[in-house]
Design a protein around this motif. Sequence first.
Motif, PDB file in Angstrom:
ATOM      1  N   TYR A 212      19.231  35.629  48.153  1.00  0.00           N
ATOM      2  CA  TYR A 212      18.256  34.685  48.697  1.00  0.00           C
ATOM      3  C   TYR A 212      16.992  35.402  49.160  1.00  0.00           C
ATOM      4  CZ  TYR A 212      21.472  30.704  48.625  1.00  0.00           C
ATOM      5  OH  TYR A 212      22.302  29.675  48.225  1.00  0.00           O
ATOM      6  N   LEU A 213      17.134  36.578  49.758  1.00  0.00           N
ATOM      7  CA  LEU A 213      15.962  37.329  50.205  1.00  0.00           C
ATOM      8  C   LEU A 213      15.115  37.806  49.024  1.00  0.00           C
ATOM      9  CD1 LEU A 213      17.458  39.401  53.172  1.00  0.00           C
ATOM     10  CD2 LEU A 213      15.818  37.525  53.335  1.00  0.00           C
ATOM     11  N   SER A 214      15.755  37.994  47.870  1.00  0.00           N
ATOM     12  CA  SER A 214      15.004  38.392  46.669  1.00  0.00           C
ATOM     13  C   SER A 214      14.241  37.214  46.063  1.00  0.00           C
ATOM     14  CB  SER A 214      15.958  38.961  45.606  1.00  0.00           C
ATOM     15  OG  SER A 214      16.657  37.911  44.943  1.00  0.00           O
ATOM     16  N   GLY A 215      14.644  36.002  46.440  1.00  0.00           N
ATOM     17  CA  GLY A 215      14.013  34.801  45.892  1.00  0.00           C
ATOM     18  C   GLY A 215      14.638  34.319  44.598  1.00  0.00           C
ATOM     19  N   ASN A 216      15.666  35.021  44.103  1.00  0.00           N
ATOM     20  CA  ASN A 216      16.316  34.652  42.850  1.00  0.00           C
ATOM     21  C   ASN A 216      17.542  33.775  43.136  1.00  0.00           C
ATOM     22  OD1 ASN A 216      17.957  34.641  40.444  1.00  0.00           O
ATOM     23  ND2 ASN A 216      16.811  36.411  39.721  1.00  0.00           N
ATOM     24  N   LYS A 217      17.507  32.533  42.635  1.00  0.00           N
ATOM     25  CA  LYS A 217      18.615  31.601  42.876  1.00  0.00           C
ATOM     26  C   LYS A 217      19.343  31.220  41.580  1.00  0.00           C
ATOM     27  CE  LYS A 217      16.116  29.551  46.781  1.00  0.00           C
ATOM     28  NZ  LYS A 217      15.554  28.289  47.337  1.00  0.00           N
ATOM     29  N   LYS A 218      19.078  31.980  40.511  1.00  0.00           N
ATOM     30  CA  LYS A 218      19.605  31.611  39.196  1.00  0.00           C
ATOM     31  C   LYS A 218      21.108  31.828  39.082  1.00  0.00           C
ATOM     32  CE  LYS A 218      18.766  32.331  34.258  1.00  0.00           C
ATOM     33  NZ  LYS A 218      17.979  33.069  33.236  1.00  0.00           N
ATOM     34  N   TYR A 219      21.619  32.867  39.764  1.00  0.00           N
ATOM     35  CA  TYR A 219      23.025  33.242  39.575  1.00  0.00           C
ATOM     36  C   TYR A 219      23.867  33.032  40.839  1.00  0.00           C
ATOM     37  CZ  TYR A 219      21.162  35.332  35.354  1.00  0.00           C
ATOM     38  OH  TYR A 219      20.538  35.520  34.151  1.00  0.00           O
ATOM     39  N   ILE A 220      23.498  32.022  41.620  1.00  0.00           N
ATOM     40  CA  ILE A 220      24.199  31.761  42.881  1.00  0.00           C
ATOM     41  C   ILE A 220      25.683  31.467  42.655  1.00  0.00           C
ATOM     42  CG2 ILE A 220      24.370  30.223  44.877  1.00  0.00           C
ATOM     43  CD1 ILE A 220      22.012  32.228  44.957  1.00  0.00           C
ATOM     44  N   GLN A 221      26.012  30.648  41.647  1.00  0.00           N
ATOM     45  CA  GLN A 221      27.414  30.302  41.406  1.00  0.00           C
ATOM     46  C   GLN A 221      28.226  31.518  40.971  1.00  0.00           C
ATOM     47  OE1 GLN A 221      28.957  27.317  42.157  1.00  0.00           O
ATOM     48  NE2 GLN A 221      30.734  28.634  41.836  1.00  0.00           N
ATOM     49  N   GLU A 222      27.643  32.361  40.131  1.00  0.00           N
ATOM     50  CA  GLU A 222      28.335  33.566  39.685  1.00  0.00           C
ATOM     51  C   GLU A 222      28.582  34.519  40.851  1.00  0.00           C
ATOM     52  OE1 GLU A 222      26.640  31.622  36.178  1.00  0.00           O
ATOM     53  OE2 GLU A 222      25.805  32.159  38.116  1.00  0.00           O
ATOM     54  N   ILE A 223      27.588  34.632  41.731  1.00  0.00           N
ATOM     55  CA  ILE A 223      27.743  35.472  42.921  1.00  0.00           C
ATOM     56  C   ILE A 223      28.830  34.904  43.827  1.00  0.00           C
ATOM     57  CG2 ILE A 223      26.614  36.292  45.041  1.00  0.00           C
ATOM     58  CD1 ILE A 223      23.995  36.399  43.415  1.00  0.00           C
ATOM     59  N   LYS A 224      28.854  33.587  43.965  1.00  0.00           N
ATOM     60  CA  LYS A 224      29.895  32.935  44.781  1.00  0.00           C
ATOM     61  C   LYS A 224      31.289  33.243  44.224  1.00  0.00           C
ATOM     62  CE  LYS A 224      27.383  28.996  46.745  1.00  0.00           C
ATOM     63  NZ  LYS A 224      27.263  27.519  46.787  1.00  0.00           N
ATOM     64  N   ASP A 225      31.442  33.146  42.899  1.00  0.00           N
ATOM     65  CA  ASP A 225      32.746  33.391  42.292  1.00  0.00           C
ATOM     66  C   ASP A 225      33.157  34.857  42.457  1.00  0.00           C
ATOM     67  OD1 ASP A 225      32.915  30.753  41.519  1.00  0.00           O
ATOM     68  OD2 ASP A 225      32.230  31.115  39.466  1.00  0.00           O
ATOM     69  N   PHE A 226      32.232  35.755  42.193  1.00  0.00           N
ATOM     70  CA  PHE A 226      32.526  37.175  42.363  1.00  0.00           C
ATOM     71  C   PHE A 226      32.937  37.471  43.802  1.00  0.00           C
ATOM     72  CE2 PHE A 226      31.123  41.370  43.797  1.00  0.00           C
ATOM     73  CZ  PHE A 226      31.868  42.190  42.966  1.00  0.00           C
ATOM     74  N   GLY A 227      32.136  36.986  44.740  1.00  0.00           N
ATOM     75  CA  GLY A 227      32.383  37.270  46.151  1.00  0.00           C
ATOM     76  C   GLY A 227      33.675  36.674  46.660  1.00  0.00           C
ATOM     77  N   LYS A 228      33.990  35.467  46.196  1.00  0.00           N
ATOM     78  CA  LYS A 228      35.218  34.802  46.644  1.00  0.00           C
ATOM     79  C   LYS A 228      36.450  35.595  46.237  1.00  0.00           C
ATOM     80  CE  LYS A 228      37.925  30.541  46.109  1.00  0.00           C
ATOM     81  NZ  LYS A 228      37.946  29.157  45.551  1.00  0.00           N
ATOM     82  N   TYR A 229      36.548  35.922  44.958  1.00  0.00           N
ATOM     83  CA  TYR A 229      37.782  36.549  44.468  1.00  0.00           C
ATOM     84  C   TYR A 229      37.861  38.033  44.810  1.00  0.00           C
ATOM     85  CZ  TYR A 229      38.611  32.101  42.281  1.00  0.00           C
ATOM     86  OH  TYR A 229      38.826  30.754  42.098  1.00  0.00           O
ATOM     87  N   ALA A 230      36.718  38.708  44.848  1.00  0.00           N
ATOM     88  CA  ALA A 230      36.723  40.105  45.300  1.00  0.00           C
ATOM     89  C   ALA A 230      37.105  40.172  46.776  1.00  0.00           C
ATOM     90  CB  ALA A 230      35.349  40.743  45.087  1.00  0.00           C
ATOM     91  N   GLY A 231      36.629  39.203  47.560  1.00  0.00           N
ATOM     92  CA  GLY A 231      36.925  39.178  48.991  1.00  0.00           C
ATOM     93  C   GLY A 231      38.383  38.884  49.286  1.00  0.00           C
ATOM     94  N   ILE A 232      38.977  37.973  48.515  1.00  0.00           N
ATOM     95  CA  ILE A 232      40.397  37.666  48.715  1.00  0.00           C
ATOM     96  C   ILE A 232      41.249  38.875  48.327  1.00  0.00           C
ATOM     97  CG2 ILE A 232      42.318  36.214  47.963  1.00  0.00           C
ATOM     98  CD1 ILE A 232      40.276  33.928  47.595  1.00  0.00           C
ATOM     99  N   ALA A 233      40.880  39.543  47.223  1.00  0.00           N
ATOM    100  CA  ALA A 233      41.599  40.754  46.817  1.00  0.00           C
ATOM    101  C   ALA A 233      41.491  41.828  47.893  1.00  0.00           C
ATOM    102  CB  ALA A 233      41.034  41.273  45.487  1.00  0.00           C
ATOM    103  N   PHE A 234      40.313  41.961  48.474  1.00  0.00           N
ATOM    104  CA  PHE A 234      40.074  42.916  49.558  1.00  0.00           C
ATOM    105  C   PHE A 234      41.024  42.652  50.720  1.00  0.00           C
ATOM    106  CE2 PHE A 234      37.999  43.548  53.686  1.00  0.00           C
ATOM    107  CZ  PHE A 234      37.656  44.900  53.643  1.00  0.00           C
ATOM    108  N   GLN A 235      41.175  41.381  51.113  1.00  0.00           N
ATOM    109  CA  GLN A 235      42.023  41.053  52.259  1.00  0.00           C
ATOM    110  C   GLN A 235      43.496  41.241  51.939  1.00  0.00           C
ATOM    111  OE1 GLN A 235      41.108  40.311  55.537  1.00  0.00           O
ATOM    112  NE2 GLN A 235      43.288  40.754  55.720  1.00  0.00           N
TER     113      GLN A 235
END
Length: 352
Positions: A212-235
């Motif tokens: 969001y700070l970069s101003g690029n909103k094109k890949y928000i869903q992909e970032i959400k998916d990456f972050g969700k599953y990487a975060g669950i694996a982390f925990q």
Amino acid sequence: MSNIEDNYKKTLDGLKDKINAQLEAYFNFKLNECDDTRIKDIIIKLRDFTLNGGKRLRPILMIMGYNMFSGQDERIIKASISIELAQSFLLIHDDIMDQSDMRRGKPSFHKAVEGSLDGNDATRIAENLAISAGDLIDTFSHEALLRSGFELENLLDADFEFSRIIEDTGKGQILDIYSSIENLYSEERLTKLHFLKTARYTVQGPLLMGAYLSGNKKYIQEIKDFGKYAGIAFQLYDDMLGIFGVEEKTGKPVKGDVNEGKKTLLIIKAYENSGKEDREFIESCLKCGDVSDSDFNRLRELIKSTGSYDYTKQKIDEYNNIARSALEKIDGDKEVIKMLDFLLEYLIKREN
């Protein structure tokens, strides 16, 4: 370690040094504007607690979320400390709720405050001061972001995301507290808890704030998916370290999760795959509050013999693969994408 991995590690270490320097500069700024010795003492303790170790994973991911779409500049370093300050706020309150005496190999915040107090009521006063200190550093976190110098529209998007991260983490904490008193707990409910309490503010949220700070909103869903599953694996991996890790490396009591009655995936699957006698034993371990060494060792053996240990490792790999697939869809800086992939592996192979 290969040359590529070594270069990534050096880059991450360099970012960590910059983040630590910015954290120290920010605390100095807050100390200089404070004219009360009592409050200054708490801010100093907040500084020491925040700078005491920590991988700086969250601010690094925030920087990488920005660098995927924008070149490096000092503003993102200034902004990135916001999520680390919020981390201190959450850890301080979490340690009070869990009654944890240690954090990163040193006294938890409320215990450090208690050590500086006298009198029979020192414990209660220390916890009250720690709660107030947590509230204080939460406000610091938003101020640090808003002072970073980014364009107003991008700042508002990032700060709105920041508020939602803390909201979701709070919801996850509520589920976590209830989990310790609920007799039945499912893998589905645990996954929801891990997303809200860990994935949102450890991986997904920081990456989104940077984007969001970069101003690029094109890949928000992909970032959400990456972050969700990487975060669950982390925990899930963190839960494995909580029972099978080495205390000297993790900085946390090895029996801490069991003594707190946490229903991790390791526990849930061991319980599901056990007979009546072993189920009753698992329940007694989670309820006793101070499991003996012999019972703890028996519990670890049960987790392995029931297939729960292998199942948890399998789920970690599964979530990692989903995260990697999402990452491959993002058209951003190639080196940053490669580093995120490297970080994904590190998250499930670390020792602390």
